[in-house]
Motif scaffolding. Structure first.
Motif, PDB file in Angstrom:
ATOM      1  N   GLN A  75      44.813  63.997   0.683  1.00 41.68           N
ATOM      2  CA  GLN A  75      43.666  64.870   0.853  1.00 41.68           C
ATOM      3  C   GLN A  75      42.771  64.265   1.940  1.00 41.68           C
ATOM      4  N   THR A  76      41.742  64.981   2.333  1.00 37.70           N
ATOM      5  CA  THR A  76      40.820  64.434   3.328  1.00 37.70           C
ATOM      6  C   THR A  76      39.919  63.392   2.678  1.00 37.70           C
ATOM      7  N   PRO A  77      39.361  62.473   3.464  1.00 35.50           N
ATOM      8  CA  PRO A  77      38.437  61.490   2.882  1.00 35.50           C
ATOM      9  C   PRO A  77      37.275  62.148   2.138  1.00 35.50           C
ATOM     10  N   ALA A  78      36.750  63.235   2.686  1.00 38.12           N
ATOM     11  CA  ALA A  78      35.619  63.922   2.038  1.00 38.12           C
ATOM     12  C   ALA A  78      36.004  64.416   0.655  1.00 38.12           C
ATOM     13  N   GLN A  79      37.210  64.942   0.506  1.00 33.29           N
ATOM     14  CA  GLN A  79      37.657  65.426  -0.797  1.00 33.29           C
ATOM     15  C   GLN A  79      37.791  64.282  -1.799  1.00 33.29           C
ATOM     16  N   THR A  80      38.305  63.158  -1.348  1.00 34.73           N
ATOM     17  CA  THR A  80      38.450  62.010  -2.244  1.00 34.73           C
ATOM     18  C   THR A  80      37.091  61.434  -2.616  1.00 34.73           C
ATOM     19  N   LEU A  81      36.211  61.303  -1.645  1.00 35.72           N
ATOM     20  CA  LEU A  81      34.887  60.731  -1.902  1.00 35.72           C
ATOM     21  C   LEU A  81      34.059  61.587  -2.846  1.00 35.72           C
ATOM     22  N   ALA A  82      34.368  62.879  -2.903  1.00 37.49           N
ATOM     23  CA  ALA A  82      33.586  63.795  -3.737  1.00 37.49           C
ATOM     24  C   ALA A  82      33.974  63.743  -5.211  1.00 37.49           C
ATOM     25  N   GLN A  83      34.966  62.954  -5.576  1.00 39.17           N
ATOM     26  CA  GLN A  83      35.404  62.934  -6.965  1.00 39.17           C
ATOM     27  C   GLN A  83      34.341  62.347  -7.885  1.00 39.17           C
ATOM     28  N   SER A  84      34.238  62.933  -9.042  1.00 44.62           N
ATOM     29  CA  SER A  84      33.239  62.493 -10.007  1.00 44.62           C
ATOM     30  C   SER A  84      33.498  61.077 -10.505  1.00 44.62           C
ATOM     31  N   THR A  85      34.754  60.640 -10.490  1.00 43.31           N
ATOM     32  CA  THR A  85      35.081  59.299 -10.963  1.00 43.31           C
ATOM     33  C   THR A  85      34.472  58.215 -10.079  1.00 43.31           C
ATOM     34  N   LEU A  86      34.099  58.564  -8.855  1.00 47.58           N
ATOM     35  CA  LEU A  86      33.518  57.583  -7.937  1.00 47.58           C
ATOM     36  C   LEU A  86      31.991  57.652  -7.902  1.00 47.58           C
ATOM     37  N   LYS A  87      31.432  58.461  -8.772  1.00 51.07           N
ATOM     38  CA  LYS A  87      29.981  58.596  -8.817  1.00 51.07           C
ATOM     39  C   LYS A  87      29.333  57.245  -9.132  1.00 51.07           C
ATOM     40  N   GLY A  88      28.295  56.919  -8.402  1.00 50.66           N
ATOM     41  CA  GLY A  88      27.584  55.659  -8.598  1.00 50.66           C
ATOM     42  C   GLY A  88      27.944  54.602  -7.577  1.00 50.66           C
ATOM     43  N   LEU A  89      29.060  54.767  -6.885  1.00 49.10           N
ATOM     44  CA  LEU A  89      29.433  53.839  -5.827  1.00 49.10           C
ATOM     45  C   LEU A  89      28.788  54.292  -4.523  1.00 49.10           C
ATOM     46  N   SER A  90      28.315  53.362  -3.748  1.00 47.66           N
ATOM     47  CA  SER A  90      27.678  53.679  -2.467  1.00 47.66           C
ATOM     48  C   SER A  90      28.729  53.701  -1.371  1.00 47.66           C
ATOM     49  N   ALA A  91      28.745  54.791  -0.611  1.00 48.58           N
ATOM     50  CA  ALA A  91      29.758  54.958   0.425  1.00 48.58           C
ATOM     51  C   ALA A  91      29.243  54.536   1.786  1.00 48.58           C
ATOM     52  N   ASP A  92      30.065  53.783   2.484  1.00 48.21           N
ATOM     53  CA  ASP A  92      29.823  53.435   3.883  1.00 48.21           C
ATOM     54  C   ASP A  92      31.094  53.790   4.629  1.00 48.21           C
ATOM     55  N   GLY A  93      31.124  54.995   5.145  1.00 49.97           N
ATOM     56  CA  GLY A  93      32.354  55.504   5.737  1.00 49.97           C
ATOM     57  C   GLY A  93      33.385  55.720   4.652  1.00 49.97           C
ATOM     58  N   THR A  94      34.504  55.040   4.757  1.00 49.32           N
ATOM     59  CA  THR A  94      35.577  55.187   3.763  1.00 49.32           C
ATOM     60  C   THR A  94      35.633  53.995   2.801  1.00 49.32           C
ATOM     61  N   VAL A  95      34.553  53.224   2.742  1.00 48.94           N
ATOM     62  CA  VAL A  95      34.459  52.092   1.819  1.00 48.94           C
ATOM     63  C   VAL A  95      33.322  52.349   0.843  1.00 48.94           C
ATOM     64  N   LEU A  96      33.622  52.197  -0.455  1.00 43.51           N
ATOM     65  CA  LEU A  96      32.628  52.403  -1.503  1.00 43.51           C
ATOM     66  C   LEU A  96      32.406  51.089  -2.240  1.00 43.51           C
ATOM     67  N   ARG A  97      31.140  50.833  -2.590  1.00 46.79           N
ATOM     68  CA  ARG A  97      30.823  49.570  -3.262  1.00 46.79           C
ATOM     69  C   ARG A  97      29.840  49.799  -4.404  1.00 46.79           C
ATOM     70  N   GLN A  98      30.002  48.968  -5.410  1.00 50.28           N
ATOM     71  CA  GLN A  98      29.037  48.892  -6.505  1.00 50.28           C
ATOM     72  C   GLN A  98      29.219  47.528  -7.164  1.00 50.28           C
ATOM     73  N   GLY A  99      28.231  46.683  -7.046  1.00 51.47           N
ATOM     74  CA  GLY A  99      28.332  45.339  -7.603  1.00 51.47           C
ATOM     75  C   GLY A  99      29.508  44.593  -7.009  1.00 51.47           C
ATOM     76  N   ALA A 100      30.393  44.104  -7.878  1.00 50.14           N
ATOM     77  CA  ALA A 100      31.555  43.340  -7.422  1.00 50.14           C
ATOM     78  C   ALA A 100      32.771  44.216  -7.146  1.00 50.14           C
ATOM     79  N   THR A 101      32.562  45.512  -7.138  1.00 47.47           N
ATOM     80  CA  THR A 101      33.678  46.454  -6.957  1.00 47.47           C
ATOM     81  C   THR A 101      33.659  47.062  -5.564  1.00 47.47           C
ATOM     82  N   THR A 102      34.825  47.089  -4.941  1.00 49.60           N
ATOM     83  CA  THR A 102      34.996  47.754  -3.649  1.00 49.60           C
ATOM     84  C   THR A 102      36.208  48.679  -3.732  1.00 49.60           C
ATOM     85  N   VAL A 103      36.000  49.909  -3.319  1.00 47.69           N
ATOM     86  CA  VAL A 103      37.099  50.877  -3.241  1.00 47.69           C
ATOM     87  C   VAL A 103      37.218  51.296  -1.778  1.00 47.69           C
ATOM     88  N   THR A 104      38.404  51.103  -1.214  1.00 50.08           N
ATOM     89  CA  THR A 104      38.625  51.399   0.196  1.00 50.08           C
ATOM     90  C   THR A 104      39.674  52.488   0.339  1.00 50.08           C
TER      91      THR A 104
END
Length: 340
Positions: free
Chosen positions: A28-57
């Protein structure tokens, strides 16, 4: 590309994977993936999301997400990242977390492993655990599976330019009605556009088609004379004639098709009679099984298994990720090195 982990853990992996519709969100497109509710609360910087000690790329190639890497100290967040790669909703995350928390699975992940997520072989999962106690870190990577050229056997049944940007590798059965449908609909356009498509044919006769093995061997005899494609055209054009025959009567028909295709019929008959290419056909079937061929026709576009070769959007997406620079295969392989 695949480094299997110990067999005793395959059942655990299967249980984990059955909890998720693998591949639902990948490609899917990055926008579609980033919009998922499961990633709510993570801060996005481009295609990298962070929250505390967690990084999702999100690994992106050709404008589409081809892999999701999660690095964390939390099994909850590990499940969120894997779930995002699979397009899960929040309701499914507890079950996924429970599977990821299995002690035996985590023990296997200490050494790192990479495996396919399902029998279709369309997606990969990699897991690795490092550290101890409060310093434990988890890494998971879910990605599309793109087979390298080396995964496929050599074949003389090739048409199209060697410089074509798209290589289509097709496992087919001459007695399969769906293969005939492909030959009559999609194949003519692929063969006409030889600058774009390089088509490579592989034998995959199905055991319940009683004339498929013989037809496959006959087509290899034709290929030995450089006449695979005209002979294959004859087989499919006369599909309703030879497929119902008793196998002992089919070779006479093959000889007629060989003559129509311009072969040396005497040499062809000898080749068919001696079953000169039985071992080659059998080897192609085994090669197909290794790349997770489950039926015919099965089409790989630049190593990516297509679910529907007739879906223009799927084909365009597969072409985009496999011809991008860097390609999806190189992006994914670079990630997987950390899990081996």
């Amino acid at each position: 590309m695949i480094t299997p982990f110990p067999t005793r853990f395959l059942a655990l992996s299967a249980a984990l994977l059955l909890s998720a519709p693998a591949g639902a969100q990948l490609l899917q497109t990055p926008a579609q993936t980033l919009a998922q509710s499961t990633l709510k609360g993570l801060s996005a910087d481009g295609t990298v999301l962070r929250q505390g000690a967690t990084t999702v790329t999100l690994d992106v190639s050709g404008g589409y997400v081809v892999g999701v890497l999660t690095e964390t100290d939390s099994l909850d967040d590990l499940a969120r990242g894997v779930g995002a790669g699979w397009g899960l909703d929040a309701a499914n995350l507890p079950k996924l977390k429970a599977n990821l928390s299995n002690p035996q699975l985590l023990a296997a992940a200490r050494g790192g492993f990479v495996d396919m997520t399902d029998d279709a072989g369309t997606d990969l999962i990699a897991l690795k655990v490092t550290g101890e106690g409060s310093a434990t870190r988890y890494a998971a990577y879910v990605a599309v599976n793109i087979w390298p050229d080396s995964a496929f056997p050599a074949t003389k049944a090739v048409t199209g330019s060697a410089a074509a940007p798209v290589t289509l590798r097709i496992f087919s059965d001459f007695q399969c009605p769906y293969c005939k449908q492909m030959w009559d609909t999609a194949m003519p356009a692929w063969r006409r556009d030889s600058a774009t498509y390089r088509v490579m044919h592989y034998e995959f006769p199905l055991s319940f088609h009683r004339n498929a093995q013989g037809a496959a061997e006959a087509s290899e005899c034709a290929a030995a004379q450089g006449k695979f494609w005209p002979f294959a055209d004859q087989l499919f054009a006369n599909f309703s004639v030879w497929t119902p025959l008793d196998p002992k009567d089919a070779p006479a028909k093959y000889a007629g098709y060989a003559k129509a295709a311009g072969l040396d019929t005497a040499a062809f008959k000898t080749c068919v009679g001696q079953r000169a290419f039985k071992a080659s056909v059998d080897a192609q079937v085994q090669a197909g099984l290794k790349v997770n061929v489950q039926g015919t026709p099965t089409v790989y576009l630049n190593g990516l298994k297509l679910s529907n070769y007739g879906d223009a959007r799927e084909v365009a997406r597969a072409r985009a990720i496999t011809t991008a620079q860097p390609s999806a295969a190189s992006v994914i392989e670079a990630r997987l090195k950390a899990f081996r």
